[in-house]
Design an enzyme around this catalytic site. Structure first.
Site, PDB file in Angstrom:
ATOM      1  N   GLY A   8     -11.448 -28.171  15.262  1.00  0.00           N
ATOM      2  CA  GLY A   8     -12.072 -29.230  16.054  1.00  0.00           C
ATOM      3  C   GLY A   8     -13.180 -28.709  16.949  1.00  0.00           C
ATOM      4  O   GLY A   8     -13.446 -29.266  18.013  1.00  0.00           O
ATOM      5  N   GLY A   9     -13.840 -27.621  16.533  1.00  0.00           N
ATOM      6  CA  GLY A   9     -14.996 -27.108  17.273  1.00  0.00           C
ATOM      7  C   GLY A   9     -16.262 -27.840  16.858  1.00  0.00           C
ATOM      8  O   GLY A   9     -16.199 -28.882  16.186  1.00  0.00           O
ATOM      9  N   GLY A  12     -16.571 -28.142  12.963  1.00  0.00           N
ATOM     10  CA  GLY A  12     -15.551 -29.060  12.428  1.00  0.00           C
ATOM     11  C   GLY A  12     -15.903 -30.511  12.723  1.00  0.00           C
ATOM     12  O   GLY A  12     -15.828 -31.384  11.846  1.00  0.00           O
ATOM     13  N   ALA A 125     -25.285 -27.082  16.233  1.00  0.00           N
ATOM     14  CA  ALA A 125     -24.306 -28.078  16.683  1.00  0.00           C
ATOM     15  C   ALA A 125     -23.770 -27.663  18.043  1.00  0.00           C
ATOM     16  O   ALA A 125     -23.538 -26.489  18.287  1.00  0.00           O
ATOM     17  CB  ALA A 125     -23.163 -28.183  15.687  1.00  0.00           C
ATOM     18  N   LYS A 178     -27.384 -14.177   6.073  1.00  0.00           N
ATOM     19  CA  LYS A 178     -27.036 -14.814   7.351  1.00  0.00           C
ATOM     20  C   LYS A 178     -26.546 -13.769   8.352  1.00  0.00           C
ATOM     21  O   LYS A 178     -26.858 -13.845   9.542  1.00  0.00           O
ATOM     22  CB  LYS A 178     -25.945 -15.871   7.115  1.00  0.00           C
ATOM     23  CG  LYS A 178     -25.496 -16.627   8.380  1.00  0.00           C
ATOM     24  CD  LYS A 178     -26.471 -17.712   8.782  1.00  0.00           C
ATOM     25  CE  LYS A 178     -26.135 -18.421  10.092  1.00  0.00           C
ATOM     26  NZ  LYS A 178     -24.916 -19.206  10.098  1.00  0.00           N
ATOM     27  N   SER A 245     -25.721 -18.815  20.223  1.00  0.00           N
ATOM     28  CA  SER A 245     -24.320 -19.126  20.536  1.00  0.00           C
ATOM     29  C   SER A 245     -23.676 -17.983  21.316  1.00  0.00           C
ATOM     30  O   SER A 245     -22.866 -18.219  22.212  1.00  0.00           O
ATOM     31  CB  SER A 245     -23.543 -19.391  19.250  1.00  0.00           C
ATOM     32  OG  SER A 245     -23.641 -18.265  18.390  1.00  0.00           O
ATOM     33  N   GLU A 257     -18.408 -14.168  18.952  1.00  0.00           N
ATOM     34  CA  GLU A 257     -18.118 -13.798  17.556  1.00  0.00           C
ATOM     35  C   GLU A 257     -18.572 -12.367  17.247  1.00  0.00           C
ATOM     36  O   GLU A 257     -18.855 -12.040  16.099  1.00  0.00           O
ATOM     37  CB  GLU A 257     -18.808 -14.785  16.615  1.00  0.00           C
ATOM     38  CG  GLU A 257     -18.210 -16.173  16.668  1.00  0.00           C
ATOM     39  CD  GLU A 257     -18.763 -17.058  15.556  1.00  0.00           C
ATOM     40  OE1 GLU A 257     -18.139 -17.128  14.491  1.00  0.00           O
ATOM     41  OE2 GLU A 257     -19.827 -17.663  15.768  1.00  0.00           O
TER      42      GLU A 257
END
Lengths: 294, 294
Positions: A8-9, A12, A125, A178, A245, A257
């Site tokens: 639900g991030g 998602g 996003a 990427k 991010s 990350e």
């Protein structure tokens, strides 16, 4: 098609809202609270200054177990994969993994599904709250097969407004492209505290950008270095005003990350006996700042 | 003794106020404005929460020229030396240089004075305004001879409360000890945004601290590496809650002393063909942040 999405991030929520236009979507979240808010109020998608409320998305806490679906998309951060794996190990439906970096590939071999895809998300996003996501940058989702036939994935032949898909032949080179972009832009912007474009316009930062690209492309044995360098540079310029991010994660005292992004590169350097001075210094800087908690 | 001091920064104000207790001090400032404030109001020295107003200090703009003195102390930053040198080139009185780093040594050979000292200031000082300085950390001033006899300097035999002097036999090793301390602590705290103690207590930062010490002590061919490492570490812990001058400079958008501190080390690495990956990366990071202007 019945599509399950785990996570639900920001990613998602973005996938759930766009895919719900044509598909029957179930979103599995970490907390039951988030699931019940989405179940009750839907997902609010902000794009181009407009708000759209997408209802009809089923949402459940992951603890409730995963129902029958035709495709299961795993949209959690790489560092959350170990806790998700036991739940999907025995699942036989096609799986699509959307993690950054390369570290998740080592997990995929232990899964039973005969069809496993990996994807690279080039959308921007931003999650505002548990059921609100902003589509900050229109991009594309690239998908390649890790195991099984790519032709089975109907998603790539559909047209969903503002949410295109494309396929790549070779998952390794797709992820590597990427990875190089993320590995150069994320740690440098996070440590230097600049927007992506600052890596090009500030001459000292640009020297670091060149140094880091040189080291990483050497470790990963990138084939066409000039082309790859120009690609990373063009991404930086196309997203000049974005805060990466990783920079935002550090500023907000969140986990980054860095392990998914530089961890694989450092273990490659070690196994190949290659110099990793700048990569490992940036890794330690980000880990150190992360453990300060912003 | 008639003492002239060039430089109205934190160190110039600190020396002027303490030395004025026993000496006839003239302070030469860059701007005539600062000189006239000091001439009119004196210097306010804050120490241990107490304020002392020291009047009777003569102050002049440097443009007025330097009067007859028995000792001239040069307390400007290393990067301001080139503009000061023409004014002191022909002066024959003893000179004392208080710059950080090692870069200023190359300038001293062109001076005519037969007596040139160099000093290392281990006091903490913070300039509040043009005539206010806070003595934030009680330390010592080490003095060594660059040219001429050290015995001629009566300063080192005096007792001034809270302002001790000591002598060092060898200016090179005295400056090197301070350079290693500054070169490890300043750039790392500036880039990581931590107080000095954070380099020891955060395990990732401590790895960088060890890496950078290892690289720099290798470039400078430090003789007793273990002892030197423990010295740098003890300075870090003794000043654990301090924000380094370089960190404060970056936070306030000011020019840093990075060229004086890492510049000499990088040129040594180049001439000796030694690896300088971390040093040169930190140099570029600080230069890049400096050019962003805070």
């Amino acid at each position: 098609m019945r599509i399950g999405i785990i996570g639900g991030g920001a990613i998602g929520l973005l996938f759930a809202s766009h895919l719900s236009e044509k598909h029957n979507v179930t979103l599995y979240t970490h907390t039951a609270d988030q699931a019940s808010i989405i179940q009750r109020d839907g997902i609010r998608l902000i794009a181009d200054g407009e708000n759209r409320l997408l209802t009809g998305i089923i949402s459940k806490g992951l603890d409730e177990g995963i129902s029958d679906v035709d495709l299961l998309i795993v949209a959690v951060k790489q560092y959350h994969l170990p806790q998700i794996l036991p739940r999907i190990k025995g699942i036989k439906v096609p799986l699509l993994f959307l993690q950054n970096g390369y570290g998740h590939i080592s997990y995929l071999k232990q899964l039973q599904s005969p069809t496993i895809y990996v994807g690279v998300v080039e959308h921007g996003a931003l999650k505002h709250d548990g059921n609100t996501v902003e589509h900050t940058g229109l991009g594309i989702t690239r998908i390649a097969s890790f195991r099984g036939e790519l032709g089975q994935l109907s998603l790539v032949n559909e047209r969903i407004d503002h949410f295109p898909f494309t396929t790549s032949e070779d998952f390794h080179s797709m992820l590597m492209d990427k990875l190089v972009v993320n590995a150069v832009i994320n740690p440098l912007t996070a440590i230097l505290g600049v927007e992506n474009g600052g890596l090009i316009t500030n001459s000292f930062h640009y020297q670091l950008f060149q140094d880091l690209f040189g080291e990483i492309s050497g470790i990963l044995e990138v084939q066409n270095k000039d082309e790859s360098f120009e690609h990373v540079k063009s991404v930086c310029m196309a997203t000049a005003e974005n805060r990466s991010s990783m920079l935002k994660d550090l500023e907000n005292g969140r986990k980054t990350e860095i392990d998914a992004i530089l961890g694989h590169i450092l273990s490659e350097a070690k196994s190949k006996g290659k110099s990793d001075c700048l990569t490992s210094s940036l890794y330690k800087m980000v880990k150190g700042k992360e453990s300060q908690g912003g």
